[in-house]
Write a protein that holds these residues in place. Structure first.
Motif, PDB file in Angstrom:
ATOM      1  N   VAL A   1       0.754  -1.100  -0.035  1.00  0.00           N
ATOM      2  CA  VAL A   1      -0.101  -0.130   0.323  1.00  0.00           C
ATOM      3  C   VAL A   1       0.766   1.358   0.251  1.00  0.00           C
ATOM      4  O   VAL A   1       1.602   1.214   0.926  1.00  0.00           O
ATOM      5  CB  VAL A   1      -0.945   0.160   1.238  1.00  0.00           C
ATOM      6  CG1 VAL A   1      -1.937   1.197   1.172  1.00  0.00           C
ATOM      7  CG2 VAL A   1      -1.629  -1.174   1.311  1.00  0.00           C
ATOM      8  N   LYS A   2       0.777   1.989  -0.996  1.00  0.00           N
ATOM      9  CA  LYS A   2       1.313   3.262  -1.094  1.00  0.00           C
ATOM     10  C   LYS A   2       0.437   4.573  -1.282  1.00  0.00           C
ATOM     11  O   LYS A   2      -0.446   4.551  -1.892  1.00  0.00           O
ATOM     12  CB  LYS A   2       2.494   3.418  -2.256  1.00  0.00           C
ATOM     13  CG  LYS A   2       3.230   4.410  -2.314  1.00  0.00           C
ATOM     14  CD  LYS A   2       4.096   4.395  -3.390  1.00  0.00           C
ATOM     15  CE  LYS A   2       5.110   5.787  -3.636  1.00  0.00           C
ATOM     16  NZ  LYS A   2       6.014   5.862  -4.785  1.00  0.00           N
ATOM     17  N   ARG A   3       0.554   5.429  -0.335  1.00  0.00           N
ATOM     18  CA  ARG A   3      -0.167   6.615   0.035  1.00  0.00           C
ATOM     19  C   ARG A   3      -0.181   7.582  -1.347  1.00  0.00           C
ATOM     20  O   ARG A   3       0.661   7.420  -2.162  1.00  0.00           O
ATOM     21  CB  ARG A   3       0.589   7.592   1.174  1.00  0.00           C
ATOM     22  CG  ARG A   3      -0.478   8.793   1.249  1.00  0.00           C
ATOM     23  CD  ARG A   3      -1.543   8.611   2.194  1.00  0.00           C
ATOM     24  NE  ARG A   3      -1.134   8.348   3.415  1.00  0.00           N
ATOM     25  CZ  ARG A   3      -2.075   7.844   4.321  1.00  0.00           C
ATOM     26  NH1 ARG A   3      -3.286   7.432   4.023  1.00  0.00           N
ATOM     27  NH2 ARG A   3      -1.668   7.835   5.484  1.00  0.00           N
ATOM     28  N   GLY A   4      -1.565   7.497  -2.035  1.00  0.00           N
ATOM     29  CA  GLY A   4      -1.580   8.513  -2.982  1.00  0.00           C
ATOM     30  C   GLY A   4      -1.720   7.514  -4.346  1.00  0.00           C
ATOM     31  O   GLY A   4      -1.816   7.993  -5.319  1.00  0.00           O
ATOM     32  N   MET A   5      -1.376   6.340  -4.126  1.00  0.00           N
ATOM     33  CA  MET A   5      -1.210   5.303  -5.427  1.00  0.00           C
ATOM     34  C   MET A   5      -2.616   4.376  -5.382  1.00  0.00           C
ATOM     35  O   MET A   5      -3.013   4.119  -6.232  1.00  0.00           O
ATOM     36  CB  MET A   5       0.022   4.678  -5.370  1.00  0.00           C
ATOM     37  CG  MET A   5       1.241   5.521  -6.152  1.00  0.00           C
ATOM     38  SD  MET A   5       2.378   4.505  -7.068  1.00  0.00           S
ATOM     39  CE  MET A   5       1.427   4.549  -8.713  1.00  0.00           C
ATOM     40  N   ASN A   6      -2.641   3.257  -4.363  1.00  0.00           N
ATOM     41  CA  ASN A   6      -3.570   2.787  -4.369  1.00  0.00           C
ATOM     42  C   ASN A   6      -4.597   2.534  -2.998  1.00  0.00           C
ATOM     43  O   ASN A   6      -5.448   1.498  -2.716  1.00  0.00           O
ATOM     44  CB  ASN A   6      -2.966   1.333  -4.521  1.00  0.00           C
ATOM     45  CG  ASN A   6      -2.036   0.804  -3.479  1.00  0.00           C
ATOM     46  OD1 ASN A   6      -1.391   1.527  -2.843  1.00  0.00           O
ATOM     47  ND2 ASN A   6      -1.836  -0.757  -3.589  1.00  0.00           N
TER      48      ASN A   6
END
Ligand SMILES: C[S@@+](CC[C@H](N)C(=O)[O-])C[C@H]1O[C@@H](n2cnc3c(N)ncnc32)[C@H](O)[C@@H]1O
Ligand code: SF4
Length: 368
Positions: free
Chosen positions: A200-205
């Motif tokens: 989980v990457k903030r701003g991506m998914n």
């Protein structure tokens, strides 16, 4: 949902390894009962991750960003890679030292030609739980051969079901449908239960986590959400790109109520949560906000035979030199024991937001 509380950084007394383990000592002990090899923080050696290649057909933004892994990147040459025979020999030695679980990984392990031959060799080692982590891109074609060779289970990385988001994260425009077909094929041949790893990457998914959980709920497959980690030195990691495990769990719980479940085994890195309605479970790997170094029982063998104790290591111990230089099994066991018994790393428990220090080894090389 019971609120997750971060596990405190446990500082245990540092006790020296009881005796210097020599190859002779190991051979003697194994005749009677397997030795319990522990490190300086009393962690046993139980798991081995074997990287079979440092190459990958994806360029996941959090792992092998294109600007660092471009066309001119120097990957390992064929003669630098451990042969299957060398890997199997080392795996047998690790098994004699207490390793119970082996995970084949990479890079992308299914890019290694004839991988099923290695699977067959590892599957014949008594008492080893054998599994693999793959990006799933080639799984539809390979699942049956892997199963027939003796693979038991598989973990497939899949960060989002949203095709645009998935293509942006793998950064090679790979469609999500083909990974889903791979998961389907793996399930059909019995490589189950399947774990689905989603970084989980903030701003991506993070806005696509709920559909991912919904999709696999009730299938028997277990989605494991992984906090974006500061592995390697090229992914431009920042603390504010991490979506904390607590936040992920709250998001899921708000729609699909969950409760904590017991770990399946000591040292399990994912915290387990089950849906209250009995429709399955999820996992969360909070290596940044909830570090688990105190229970880490994992060694890593790179594709060229470097042994690492920690995902955040800056250097390894060369086993290929010993293998190719005529070292005996006892010599190799002694070298491995020496490395493990001297281990005292606990990077994630003492990490700072700056993550300063010498450049760390990339995860695609080390074996994630
Ligand atoms: C390095 S990959 C190797 C195996 C295979 N290529 C795959 O992606 O499943 C192993 C696991 O590490 C995870 N991973 C890679 N980089 C990561 C990072 N920066 N933070 C958290 N997990 C990461 C991947 O999502 C994958 O589940
Ligand atoms: S996470 Fe796996 S699939 Fe993605 S770039 Fe790294 S090694 Fe390749």
């Amino acid at each position: 949902m019971r609120r997750w509380t971060s596990s405190p950084s446990r500082t245990r007394p540092v006790r020296p390894f009881p005796c210097r383990v020599t190859s002779a000592a190991i051979v003697n002990v194994t005749r009677t009962r397997p030795p319990v090899l522990t490190d300086k923080l009393q962690r046993p050696l139980r798991d081995l991750r074997i990287s079979v290649t440092d190459r990958c057909n994806f360029r996941c933004v959090y792992c092998m960003p294109k600007d660092a892994f471009g066309r001119d990147h120097a990957f390992l040459g064929r003669d630098q890679l451990l042969s299957f025979e060398e890997i199997a020999r080392l795996a047998r030695i690790f098994s004699s030292l207490g390793v119970k679980k082996v995970r084949i990984t990479g890079g992308e392990p299914l890019l290694r030609r004839d991988l099923e031959r290695l699977v067959g060799m590892l599957a014949s080692i008594p008492g080893l739980d054998l599994t693999m982590t793959t990006n799933g891109s080639l799984l539809a074609e390979k699942a049956r051969a892997l199963r027939e060779a003796g693979l038991r289970r598989v973990t497939v990385s899949l960060d989002s079901l949203d095709d645009d988001v998935f293509r942006a994260m793998n950064d090679v425009d790979f469609p999500v449908e083909r990974v889903l077909s791979g998961i389907e094929a793996a399930a059909q041949v019995g490589l189950a239960p399947i774990k689905i790893n989603a970084v989980v990457k903030r701003g991506m998914n993070e806005h696509t986590l709920l559909p991912l959980a919904r999709h696999f709920r009730g299938t028997g497959h277990v989605v494991r959400f992984i906090e974006y980690m500061d592995v390697g030195h090229s992914n431009g990691w920042r603390l504010d790109h991490v979506v904390p495990a607590d936040e992920i769990l709250s998001m899921i719980d708000a729609e699909m109520p969950i409760e904590p479940a017991e770990p399946s085994y000591r040292g399990e890195v994912a915290s387990r949560w089950r849906y209250r309605d009995g429709s399955g479970e999820i996992g969360v790997i909070g290596s940044v906000t909830q570090p688990f170094c105190h229970g880490c029982s994992r060694a890593r063998l790179s594709a060229e035979g470097q042994l690492f104790n920690c995902l955040f290591a800056t250097s390894g111990q060369d086993l290929r030199g010993l293998l190719r230089g005529g070292g005996s099994d006892g010599d190799l066991a002694g070298a491995i024991s020496g490395v493990w018994s001297g281990r005292q790393d606990r990077y994630s428990e003492i990490r700072s937001a700056q993550t300063a220090g010498p450049p760390r080894i990339e995860m695609s090389y080390l074996g994630g």
